[in-house]
Motif scaffolding. Structure first.
Motif, PDB file in Angstrom:
ATOM      1  N   ALA A  97     -39.838  -0.776  94.299  1.00 33.30           N
ATOM      2  CA  ALA A  97     -38.738  -0.138  93.577  1.00 33.30           C
ATOM      3  C   ALA A  97     -39.173   0.111  92.141  1.00 33.30           C
ATOM      4  O   ALA A  97     -39.751  -0.769  91.501  1.00 33.30           O
ATOM      5  N   VAL A  98     -38.938   1.327  91.672  1.00 28.01           N
ATOM      6  CA  VAL A  98     -39.281   1.722  90.301  1.00 28.01           C
ATOM      7  C   VAL A  98     -38.201   2.671  89.790  1.00 28.01           C
ATOM      8  O   VAL A  98     -37.421   3.218  90.583  1.00 28.01           O
ATOM      9  N   PRO A  99     -38.146   2.924  88.481  1.00 25.77           N
ATOM     10  CA  PRO A  99     -37.262   3.982  87.989  1.00 25.77           C
ATOM     11  C   PRO A  99     -37.637   5.336  88.606  1.00 25.77           C
ATOM     12  O   PRO A  99     -38.795   5.578  88.929  1.00 25.77           O
ATOM     13  N   ASP A 100     -36.642   6.209  88.757  1.00 23.51           N
ATOM     14  CA  ASP A 100     -36.820   7.465  89.494  1.00 23.51           C
ATOM     15  C   ASP A 100     -36.876   8.663  88.547  1.00 23.51           C
ATOM     16  O   ASP A 100     -35.892   8.996  87.883  1.00 23.51           O
ATOM     17  N   GLU A 101     -38.013   9.335  88.527  1.00 26.04           N
ATOM     18  CA  GLU A 101     -38.215  10.482  87.636  1.00 26.04           C
ATOM     19  C   GLU A 101     -37.293  11.654  87.960  1.00 26.04           C
ATOM     20  O   GLU A 101     -36.981  12.469  87.087  1.00 26.04           O
ATOM     21  N   PHE A 102     -36.834  11.764  89.203  1.00 21.80           N
ATOM     22  CA  PHE A 102     -35.994  12.890  89.606  1.00 21.80           C
ATOM     23  C   PHE A 102     -34.496  12.604  89.454  1.00 21.80           C
ATOM     24  O   PHE A 102     -33.674  13.421  89.859  1.00 21.80           O
ATOM     25  N   TYR A 103     -34.150  11.463  88.876  1.00 18.10           N
ATOM     26  CA  TYR A 103     -32.743  11.128  88.657  1.00 18.10           C
ATOM     27  C   TYR A 103     -32.061  12.275  87.895  1.00 18.10           C
ATOM     28  O   TYR A 103     -32.644  12.878  86.984  1.00 18.10           O
ATOM     29  N   ALA A 104     -30.802  12.543  88.238  1.00 21.73           N
ATOM     30  CA  ALA A 104     -30.136  13.750  87.750  1.00 21.73           C
ATOM     31  C   ALA A 104     -29.733  13.703  86.280  1.00 21.73           C
ATOM     32  O   ALA A 104     -29.566  14.745  85.644  1.00 21.73           O
ATOM     33  N   ASP A 105     -29.551  12.520  85.714  1.00 24.88           N
ATOM     34  CA  ASP A 105     -29.018  12.373  84.360  1.00 24.88           C
ATOM     35  C   ASP A 105     -30.151  12.182  83.352  1.00 24.88           C
ATOM     36  O   ASP A 105     -30.940  11.243  83.459  1.00 24.88           O
ATOM     37  N   ALA A 106     -30.206  13.045  82.343  1.00 22.78           N
ATOM     38  CA  ALA A 106     -31.248  12.966  81.319  1.00 22.78           C
ATOM     39  C   ALA A 106     -31.164  11.662  80.525  1.00 22.78           C
ATOM     40  O   ALA A 106     -32.186  11.167  80.030  1.00 22.78           O
ATOM     41  N   VAL A 160     -35.517   5.084  80.798  1.00 16.88           N
ATOM     42  CA  VAL A 160     -36.569   4.432  81.589  1.00 16.88           C
ATOM     43  C   VAL A 160     -37.973   5.007  81.372  1.00 16.88           C
ATOM     44  O   VAL A 160     -38.958   4.396  81.807  1.00 16.88           O
ATOM     45  N   LYS A 161     -38.094   6.150  80.747  1.00 19.72           N
ATOM     46  CA  LYS A 161     -39.414   6.771  80.609  1.00 19.72           C
ATOM     47  C   LYS A 161     -40.305   5.925  79.692  1.00 19.72           C
ATOM     48  O   LYS A 161     -39.809   5.095  78.901  1.00 19.72           O
ATOM     49  N   LYS A 180     -40.504   0.303  76.481  1.00 21.97           N
ATOM     50  CA  LYS A 180     -41.641   0.440  75.556  1.00 21.97           C
ATOM     51  C   LYS A 180     -42.944   0.037  76.235  1.00 21.97           C
ATOM     52  O   LYS A 180     -44.023   0.469  75.831  1.00 21.97           O
ATOM     53  N   ASP A 181     -42.823  -0.776  77.283  1.00 23.34           N
ATOM     54  CA  ASP A 181     -44.009  -1.218  78.018  1.00 23.34           C
ATOM     55  C   ASP A 181     -44.235  -0.390  79.287  1.00 23.34           C
ATOM     56  O   ASP A 181     -45.190  -0.641  80.021  1.00 23.34           O
ATOM     57  N   HIS A 182     -43.401   0.596  79.551  1.00 19.63           N
ATOM     58  CA  HIS A 182     -43.595   1.427  80.728  1.00 19.63           C
ATOM     59  C   HIS A 182     -44.786   2.354  80.540  1.00 19.63           C
ATOM     60  O   HIS A 182     -44.966   2.955  79.475  1.00 19.63           O
ATOM     61  N   LYS A 183     -45.600   2.473  81.595  1.00 18.56           N
ATOM     62  CA  LYS A 183     -46.813   3.302  81.535  1.00 18.56           C
ATOM     63  C   LYS A 183     -46.704   4.549  82.391  1.00 18.56           C
ATOM     64  O   LYS A 183     -47.463   5.500  82.194  1.00 18.56           O
ATOM     65  N   SER A 184     -45.781   4.540  83.370  1.00 20.91           N
ATOM     66  CA  SER A 184     -45.640   5.662  84.299  1.00 20.91           C
ATOM     67  C   SER A 184     -44.174   5.871  84.630  1.00 20.91           C
ATOM     68  O   SER A 184     -43.357   4.953  84.523  1.00 20.91           O
ATOM     69  N   LEU A 185     -43.872   7.092  85.060  1.00 15.29           N
ATOM     70  CA  LEU A 185     -42.549   7.401  85.605  1.00 15.29           C
ATOM     71  C   LEU A 185     -42.789   8.082  86.949  1.00 15.29           C
ATOM     72  O   LEU A 185     -43.431   9.126  87.030  1.00 15.29           O
ATOM     73  N   PHE A 186     -42.284   7.472  88.018  1.00 14.05           N
ATOM     74  CA  PHE A 186     -42.602   7.917  89.364  1.00 14.05           C
ATOM     75  C   PHE A 186     -41.451   8.699  89.990  1.00 14.05           C
ATOM     76  O   PHE A 186     -40.283   8.489  89.663  1.00 14.05           O
ATOM     77  N   ASN A 187     -41.815   9.585  90.910  1.00 14.01           N
ATOM     78  CA  ASN A 187     -40.855  10.199  91.820  1.00 14.01           C
ATOM     79  C   ASN A 187     -41.335   9.952  93.247  1.00 14.01           C
ATOM     80  O   ASN A 187     -42.422   9.405  93.450  1.00 14.01           O
ATOM     81  N   TYR A 188     -40.529  10.338  94.227  1.00 14.89           N
ATOM     82  CA  TYR A 188     -40.887   9.988  95.610  1.00 14.89           C
ATOM     83  C   TYR A 188     -42.184  10.642  96.053  1.00 14.89           C
ATOM     84  O   TYR A 188     -42.907  10.125  96.914  1.00 14.89           O
ATOM     85  N   LYS A 189     -42.547  11.782  95.421  1.00 18.20           N
ATOM     86  CA  LYS A 189     -43.751  12.495  95.828  1.00 18.20           C
ATOM     87  C   LYS A 189     -45.015  11.849  95.263  1.00 18.20           C
ATOM     88  O   LYS A 189     -45.968  11.572  95.999  1.00 18.20           O
TER      89      LYS A 189
END
Length: 206
Positions: A107-116, A122-123, A132-141
């Protein structure tokens, strides 16, 4: 003095974690590991912390799982904290030290989430707690592709698609509980998707 005491505490905690995990693997037939668990505890699972089981350190896998491999892995909001160039090696270790019929729930934050506002929260270097420590933002693809290239098959459990449509078949089961899933996160009490995660189960190709 405080720094010295902290070092002593961490050393003792690492020894405690080592003993706990070794005993768990000795006395359980199904090996179910929560990575970077924090305060998360599930019956039948072993909650681990980075200080004694670091998924970036292959020696840790060898130390714990050479004789008895992992049946279930659970990582909730962990992979986004890993440097992107290290992800392939980590997934290779997952493959090597898990059983053929394993399940890896991510489970990770979702890059395709509808709300900016969610994306800004989470970015990498965002405004949210820990971002601040996040290195990536993932989507299902892109998350699926990482695992597919290394021998896994993705089973989508909860995600937003490119058209900003939400999909979920996630349920709490023996594959692990995600507290930031739609059905579990208290921010969704009103039935609205105020906070969800990208959740994918990965299994090995036959």
């Amino acid at each position: 003095m405080k720094e010295f005491l902290l070092k002593i505490y961490l050393a003792i905690y690492a020894i405690y974690g080592f003993i706990k995990l070794k005993l768990y693997t000795c006395f359980h037939s199904n090996i179910k590991i929560i990575v970077g668990a924090g305060e998360t505890k599930l019956k039948g699972w072993c909650s681990t912390q980075q200080i004694y089981f670091n998924i970036e350190n292959k020696l840790h896998y060898k130390k714990y799982f050479s004789r008895k491999k992992i049946d279930y892995l659970l990582l909730e909001h962990v992979l986004e904290h890993i440097e992107p160039q290290k992800l392939e090696e980590i997934i290779q270790n997952f493959y090597e030290y898990t059983t053929q019929n394993c399940n890896i729930r991510i489970a990770v934050p979702d890059e395709f989430y509808a709300d900016a506002n969610y994306i800004n929260y989470v970015k990498p270097d965002g405004i949210g707690v820990g971002s601040k420590d996040h290195k990536s933002l993932f989507n299902y693809k892109n998350l699926s592709e990482l695992f597919i290239n290394l021998g896994f098959i993705p089973i989508l459990r909860e995600y937003w698609d490119e058209q900003k449509v939400f999909h979920t078949t996630y349920k709490d089961d023996d594959k692990g509980v995600i507290s930031r899933a739609f059905i579990n996160d208290e921010r969704n009490k009103n039935g609205q998707t105020n906070y969800t995660s990208l959740i994918i189960d990965f299994v090995k190709k036959n």
